[in-house]
Design a protein around this motif. Structure first.
Motif, PDB file in Angstrom:
ATOM      1  N   ALA A 502      11.554  -6.343  -2.905  1.00  0.00           N
ATOM      2  CA  ALA A 502      10.940  -4.814  -2.821  1.00  0.00           C
ATOM      3  C   ALA A 502       9.406  -4.478  -3.684  1.00  0.00           C
ATOM      4  O   ALA A 502       8.764  -4.692  -2.539  1.00  0.00           O
ATOM      5  CB  ALA A 502      12.138  -4.248  -2.427  1.00  0.00           C
ATOM      6  N   GLN A 503      10.191  -4.352  -4.751  1.00  0.00           N
ATOM      7  CA  GLN A 503       8.220  -4.331  -5.454  1.00  0.00           C
ATOM      8  C   GLN A 503       7.260  -5.257  -5.405  1.00  0.00           C
ATOM      9  O   GLN A 503       6.191  -4.940  -5.367  1.00  0.00           O
ATOM     10  CB  GLN A 503       8.880  -4.129  -7.130  1.00  0.00           C
ATOM     11  N   VAL A 506       6.516  -4.541  -1.665  1.00  0.00           N
ATOM     12  CA  VAL A 506       5.286  -3.844  -2.247  1.00  0.00           C
ATOM     13  C   VAL A 506       3.957  -3.894  -3.066  1.00  0.00           C
ATOM     14  O   VAL A 506       2.210  -3.431  -3.033  1.00  0.00           O
ATOM     15  CB  VAL A 506       5.987  -2.432  -2.785  1.00  0.00           C
ATOM     16  N   ASP A 507       3.935  -4.479  -4.173  1.00  0.00           N
ATOM     17  CA  ASP A 507       2.762  -4.664  -5.227  1.00  0.00           C
ATOM     18  C   ASP A 507       1.298  -6.089  -4.109  1.00  0.00           C
ATOM     19  O   ASP A 507       0.676  -6.111  -4.495  1.00  0.00           O
ATOM     20  CB  ASP A 507       2.817  -5.311  -6.160  1.00  0.00           C
ATOM     21  N   SER A 509       1.645  -6.388  -0.862  1.00  0.00           N
ATOM     22  CA  SER A 509       1.258  -5.585   0.408  1.00  0.00           C
ATOM     23  C   SER A 509       0.270  -5.014  -0.133  1.00  0.00           C
ATOM     24  O   SER A 509      -0.599  -5.155   0.686  1.00  0.00           O
ATOM     25  CB  SER A 509       1.860  -4.900   1.445  1.00  0.00           C
ATOM     26  N   VAL A 510       0.119  -4.028  -1.242  1.00  0.00           N
ATOM     27  CA  VAL A 510      -1.202  -3.085  -1.971  1.00  0.00           C
ATOM     28  C   VAL A 510      -1.760  -3.722  -1.663  1.00  0.00           C
ATOM     29  O   VAL A 510      -3.222  -3.708  -2.117  1.00  0.00           O
ATOM     30  CB  VAL A 510       0.105  -2.003  -2.540  1.00  0.00           C
ATOM     31  N   GLN A 555       1.115   5.959   8.359  1.00  0.00           N
ATOM     32  CA  GLN A 555       0.243   5.501   7.811  1.00  0.00           C
ATOM     33  C   GLN A 555      -0.653   4.932   8.809  1.00  0.00           C
ATOM     34  O   GLN A 555      -2.121   5.351   8.153  1.00  0.00           O
ATOM     35  CB  GLN A 555       0.979   3.583   6.938  1.00  0.00           C
ATOM     36  N   SER A 566      -0.614  -0.710   4.278  1.00  0.00           N
ATOM     37  CA  SER A 566       0.716  -1.340   4.663  1.00  0.00           C
ATOM     38  C   SER A 566       2.258  -0.346   4.524  1.00  0.00           C
ATOM     39  O   SER A 566       2.302   0.935   4.324  1.00  0.00           O
ATOM     40  CB  SER A 566       1.300  -2.044   3.205  1.00  0.00           C
ATOM     41  N   GLY A 568       6.741  -0.686   4.744  1.00  0.00           N
ATOM     42  CA  GLY A 568       8.326  -1.227   5.314  1.00  0.00           C
ATOM     43  C   GLY A 568       8.480  -1.890   6.171  1.00  0.00           C
ATOM     44  O   GLY A 568       7.654  -1.355   7.461  1.00  0.00           O
ATOM     45  N   ARG A 574       6.953  -6.491   4.796  1.00  0.00           N
ATOM     46  CA  ARG A 574       6.353  -5.292   4.690  1.00  0.00           C
ATOM     47  C   ARG A 574       4.861  -5.650   5.942  1.00  0.00           C
ATOM     48  O   ARG A 574       5.099  -6.561   6.194  1.00  0.00           O
ATOM     49  CB  ARG A 574       5.206  -5.781   3.049  1.00  0.00           C
TER      50      ARG A 574
END
Length: 641
Positions: A502-503, A506-507, A509-510, A555, A566, A568, A574
């Motif tokens: 998950a992390q 996230v990283d 997608s950001v 968002q 982005s 979830g 994502r």
């Protein structure tokens, strides 16, 4: 118009405004006359506004009326505690105080209402109209009687309310929501956005090297509360409900077809038959001669619709709805309307409202549900009814076995029943794998009783709603404890991998969103990341999300046009998106229900203006509350006022 204070609270905008308004009044109520609040009251005075007093009986009557109205609207009972928690008592008192203040202001201004205007106002009230759409003295008197009102008292209250409305109308007529507020509302409801996006699956996070024990132990220590084992109990359980007993008895002695058919025939007419319904129109005439003349026109070829138009009647005047014959209160009208063919008209009929002609617009024929369609349902109902007759006898026999010292399992066995043994159950009704355990009968009541008991205790059975009972013995207790790392290592490993995945997503997608903001194209990013398909959605609004999750929708509307973001997905992936377009249509009553929202805002502004005026008026007149009587009539402790 003051009734709008209550009606406006049915919408989200109204609730926000009303919360502010009522809070404002209640806060003011809490600070009125602190220095003199204990002095200057008669023995039967709850509050005083200027020269007027509010008695405890006046408050109780108004409070009970309001509570009954709310219970009818919500179709459930509202307890005194709930009413106090919701502030109904304080709202009623605030209303009585504001009404009293406005009554005195109306007197000071010399406002008046003639008897003729008052009579016209009452006669136009829909609550007092009969079936013919006209004012009915009988309905008027019945309504007053139902609400415990006298005619004199009702007229006085109505006159006072009309005078208060004159003041409020003078304050609020012409108030309109400011253009800036309407623009905000229009943008919220009607703005449309378009996005391009790609979905990063969980596999986009890549693979991981196997975590070391040190890494897993560090994760375990940081999330130790996730791995605490709840208390488990081993129990023996015997569920004896009507449904459970019916299943046992039906397996041994099934309900026969003859019994099923007999039951069906006994209740077929009122339970399994939908009677014929007709859509009925009615024209009421002043006398028989007028009705005969109209009947002659109909016989000569004039349509019923033309006759309605000729007499300048509205649907409210003529439509009786789609009803059964028994559903029409006037038996003469019902018999005539259901004796004619569908689409036909009756001859003049003398009804309780006068001479009338009725029109059967269309007919829904009688429907009888066949036995074959509900045979299983009837068999089940008969089996449960049979079981309910035996519940009491079997209950007593089980209690006798228990009194003789037998366990739940042995008592059940002695009567040809079987108890179940549950090796481990937690307070939420789950086993050690986290799966819900079925067959508890009444899970909430059983779990509460089981976890309030102990090993070796002779427990009272849990009573069920159908007259049955549930017996249980607590056989063992495994206390709650912190599990060791070795016990949960496999689970910790799965959780660690899930968190890392998950992390990483996230990283990633950001980072991709930042590249898009810097000028990269979504097509190029999609190609470089495994040829992900680029998708597009048009005309997204806050009320029509096009299937987007709440988080993603927020968002999309939080990003500027041309910017990326982005969020979830439900399966752990994502979405990376770019807002490609945004359109705010001009304000128009034809979009969404904008006219309705505008009306709500007008009502809210009117209510706010009225609340401020009333607050100033109460301050000028002087308003005081007797705290001792208030505590008595509201039933709330002094520290909860």
């Amino acid at each position: 118009m003051l009734d709008a204070l209550r009606a406006s609270s049915q919408t989200w905008i109204g609730r926000i405004i009303m919360a502010v308004v009522i809070s404002f009044l209640i806060i003011a109520f809490g600070f009125w006359g602190i220095a003199d609040i204990f002095r200057g009251f008669g023995a039967n005075t709850l509050a005083r506004v200027g020269s007027a007093e509010i008695t405890p009986d006046e408050f109780r009557n108004t409070y009970q009326t309001q509570l009954l109205r709310m219970q009818e609207q919500q179709r459930r009972a509202i307890s005194a505690d709930e009413a106090h928690e919701r502030g109904i008592d304080r709202q009623v008192l605030a209303r009585l105080l504001s009404d009293s203040a406005l009554n005195q202001e109306a007197h000071r201004l010399g406002l008046a209402l003639s008897d003729n205007v008052l009579a016209q106002q009452i006669m136009q009230d829909d609550a007092f109209k009969g079936a013919n759409g006209q004012f009915s003295q009988q309905v008027f008197e019945q309504r007053l009687q139902d609400n415990g009102l006298t005619e004199r008292g009702y007229l006085a209250d109505t006159r006072a309310g009309a005078l208060r409305d004159q003041i409020v109308s003078a304050l609020t007529d012409g108030l309109t929501p400011p253009r800036a507020l309407l623009e905000i509302i229009n943008r919220y409801y009607n703005e449309q956005r378009s996005i391009d996006y790609v979905i990063l699956p969980k596999t986009a996070a890549g693979s991981f090297s196997a975590p070391t024990d040190a890494m897993l132990k560090s994760y375990f220590e940081a999330h130790r509360e996730l791995y605490r084992q709840p208390e488990y109990r081993k129990i023996s359980l015997l569920v004896l409900t009507a449904e459970a007993l019916a299943q046992i008895q039906s397996a041994q002695n099934p309900i026969t077809d003859a019994e099923i058919e007999k039951s069906y025939e006994a209740v077929k007419d009122h339970r399994y038959t939908q009677p014929e319904k007709r859509e009925i129109q009615q024209i009421v005439f002043p006398d028989e001669k007028s009705a005969d003349a109209a009947a002659a026109k109909l016989a000569g070829g004039e349509t019923f619709a033309a006759l309605i138009a000729e007499r300048k009647l509205t649907p409210k005047d003529t439509d009786l709805g789609t009803v059964t014959e028994a559903g029409l209160a006037d038996k003469a009208a019902a018999a005539a309307a259901f004796a004619i063919p569908s689409g036909g008209v009756t001859k003049p009929v003398q009804t309780q409202f006068g001479w009338a002609i009725l029109h059967a617009v269309q007919t829904a024929p009688k429907v009888v549900i066949p036995l074959v369609a509900i045979k299983g349902e009837i068999a089940r109902d008969l089996a449960i009814a049979r079981a309910q007759k035996d519940l009491g006898n079997i209950h007593d026999k089980i209690e006798d076995e228990r009194a003789a010292g037998k366990s739940i399992a042995d008592a059940a066995k002695a009567l040809g029943l079987s108890a179940q043994t549950i090796d481990a159950i937690d307070a939420q009704g789950n086993d050690k794998a986290g799966k819900a355990i079925s067959g508890l009968g009444d899970p909430q009541a059983v779990l509460k009783a089981v976890f309030a008991s102990d090993i070796g205790v002779d427990n009272d059975p849990v009573q069920t709603k159908d007259g049955g009972a549930i017996w249980f013995d607590v056989l063992n207790i495994d206390p709650a404890r912190n599990q060791t790392f070795d016990e949960v290592k496999a689970r910790v490993t799965r959780d660690w991998v899930a968190d890392q995945t998950a992390q990483r997503l996230v990283d990633k997608s950001v980072d991709l969103a930042k590249k898009l903001d810097a000028g990269a194209t979504l097509a190029a990013i999609a190609t470089s990341d495994g040829n992900l398909p680029v998708k597009h959605i048009d005309k997204i609004t806050r009320l029509d999300s096009k299937g987007l999750s709440r988080d993603l929708l927020d968002q999309v509307f939080n990003r500027a046009i041309g910017k990326a973001g982005s969020a979830g997905t439900q399966d752990g992936g994502r979405i990376v998106f770019k807002v490609t377009n945004g359109v705010v249509p001009p304000i128009s009553a034809s979009t969404f229900n904008f006219g309705s929202v505008t009306d709500q805002m007008k009502t809210a502004l009117n209510d706010d203006m009225t609340a401020q005026f009333v607050s100033q008026l109460e301050t000028r007149l002087g308003t005081r509350i007797n705290p001792q009587i208030w505590q008595s009539v509201s039933g709330a402790p002094a520290d909860q006022q």
